[in-house]
Write an enzyme that holds these catalytic residues in place. Structure first.
Site: not given
Ligand SMILES: Cc1cc2nc3c(=O)[nH]c(=O)nc-3n(C[C@H](O)[C@H](O)[C@H](O)COP(=O)(O)OP(=O)(O)OC[C@H]3O[C@@H](n4cnc5c(N)ncnc54)[C@H](O)[C@@H]3O)c2cc1C
Length: 338
Positions: A164, A238, A334
């Site tokens: 992570r 998580s 996380e």
């Molecule tokens: C129900 C649920 C289940 C999940 N299961 C998992 C799992 O199994 N494994 C896992 O690893 N994660 C899991 N996650 C966490 C999440 O899905 C991941 O971390 C995912 O990659 C976040 O993507 P996002 O586009 O929503 O990022 P965001 O929440 O929008 O952003 C996360 C971070 O990245 C930055 N960011 C986002 N996009 C960019 C970009 N293009 N350029 C620069 N910075 C950026 C943001 O500023 C922030 O700091 C889960 C979340 C939920 C709600």
């Protein structure tokens, strides 16, 4: 063209459902628009990049210029007898990209089905599930270097991927906008069904000779049964990382709790599920107001409706303190705290 909106509500753009507003809000639809960001900037020059908002907790009103990344596009850039290389826009929805690969028999990504969020966020915390992490599949990450005002890329080995973790959460934090990710996927399936209860789920589905779609379907079924749907109850998956502790510390815990689960993480370390530690401290199903710990999965903190980000954050602090007091282990969050 960058259009700026003021006081834009982000309630539907973060999976915790926090009711916050961006003082300035724009959608980035093509990577070329990065080049005009500096000249178009409103009063605040600092940026907050938003993907699917599924890994962040707003504990206050943001004061940055919020840029929602919607750079789309999937391009086959190369292929040989065994592999394909795809360049994928950072704003593509992760699960849709997984389904796209499965439909074309591009293999290796199937265990990562149904993770919320965007393709561009995947490398940032090296998303992983069911025995697979994206570091195994990423070839190159393309980004806009905010300080230098230029496009750049990092090859896989320079992304310093860890559990992570990556360079994007460390030394490069806040300095880039990921615009595209290049993937190297296999044309031949090498199924990974040993993790969690994928095998049992496949049996339940009556599948004897699974393909990649079957594995993805099994993962989707398991995840849907186990994890709360953010559309129903606010959460960010998580909330804590699973701690990796010295083997001696694990042995000491095991002496008192024979059932304590642990998995080898290199020669000297053991990974202990944070969910188990939290459950031992009696947090499972805890609820105070609208902030709570999920009754089935204690690693997930939930917003039952109107909890504020600071209430969820306070709950996470109480959990960290109690796990530390009981086991001497400090849990790490996380989720990105804003
Ligand atoms: C129900 C649920 C289940 C999940 N299961 C998992 C799992 O199994 N494994 C896992 O690893 N994660 C899991 N996650 C966490 C999440 O899905 C991941 O971390 C995912 O990659 C976040 O993507 P996002 O586009 O929503 O990022 P965001 O929440 O929008 O952003 C996360 C971070 O990245 C930055 N960011 C986002 N996009 C960019 C970009 N293009 N350029 C620069 N910075 C950026 C943001 O500023 C922030 O700091 C889960 C979340 C939920 C709600």
């Amino acid at each position: 063209m960058i259009n700026i909106e003021k006081d834009y509500p982000l309630d539907r753009l973060n999976t915790f459902g926090m009711s916050v507003k961006a003082p300035w809000f724009s959608v980035l639809r093509q990577k070329e628009d990065c080049t005009v960001l500096a000249s178009a900037a409103p009063e605040s020059k600092s940026l907050l990049i938003l993907g699917g908002g599924s890994n962040m907790l707003f504990t206050r009103q943001p004061d940055q210029w919020v840029i929602k990344n919607e750079v789309k596009g999937i391009e086959l850039i190369r292929e040989d007898a065994t592999h394909v290389w795809l360049s994928v826009g950072a704003g593509e929805v992760w699960h849709e990209f997984v389904l796209y690969c499965i439909s074309r028999q591009y293999c290796g990504i199937e265990n990562l089905a149904l993770i919320p969020g965007t393709v561009g966020a995947a490398p940032i915390q090296n998303i992983g599930a069911y025995g697979v992490e994206v570091k195994q599949l990423i070839d190159r990450v393309h980004f806009w270097d905010i300080e230098n005002g230029s496009f750049a890329y990092l090859d896989n080995e320079d992304c310093r991927f860890g559990y992570r973790d990556s360079i994007f959460k460390q030394t490069l934090k806040g300095k880039y906008i990921i615009t595209a990710v290049e993937w190297k996927l296999s044309k031949t399936p090498a199924l990974n069904t040993s993790y969690g209860n994928i095998k049992e789920e496949l049996e339940k589905m009556g599948i004897e000779n699974p393909g990649i779609k079957d594995v993805a379907d099994a993962v989707i079924a398991i995840r849907s049964a186990k994890l709360p749907d953010p559309k129903v109850v606010g959460n960010a998956g998580s909330f804590f990382k699973n701690p990796e502790v010295d083997n001696e510390i694990y042995a000491a815990i095991k002496a008192n709790y024979a059932e304590a689960p642990g998995y080898k993480a290199g020669a000297d370390k053991t990974k202990i599920p944070a969910a188990w530690l939290i459950e031992q401290c009696n947090w499972k199903g805890f609820r105070q107001g609208d902030a709570g710990v999920h009754p089935k999965q204690p690693l997930v903190l939930v917003n039952y409706g109107n909890a504020s980000g600071s209430e969820i954050f306070l709950l996470s602090t109480q959990i960290i303190e109690s796990v530390n007091k009981k086991f001497g282990i400090t849990l790490e969050r996380e989720v990105q705290i804003i």
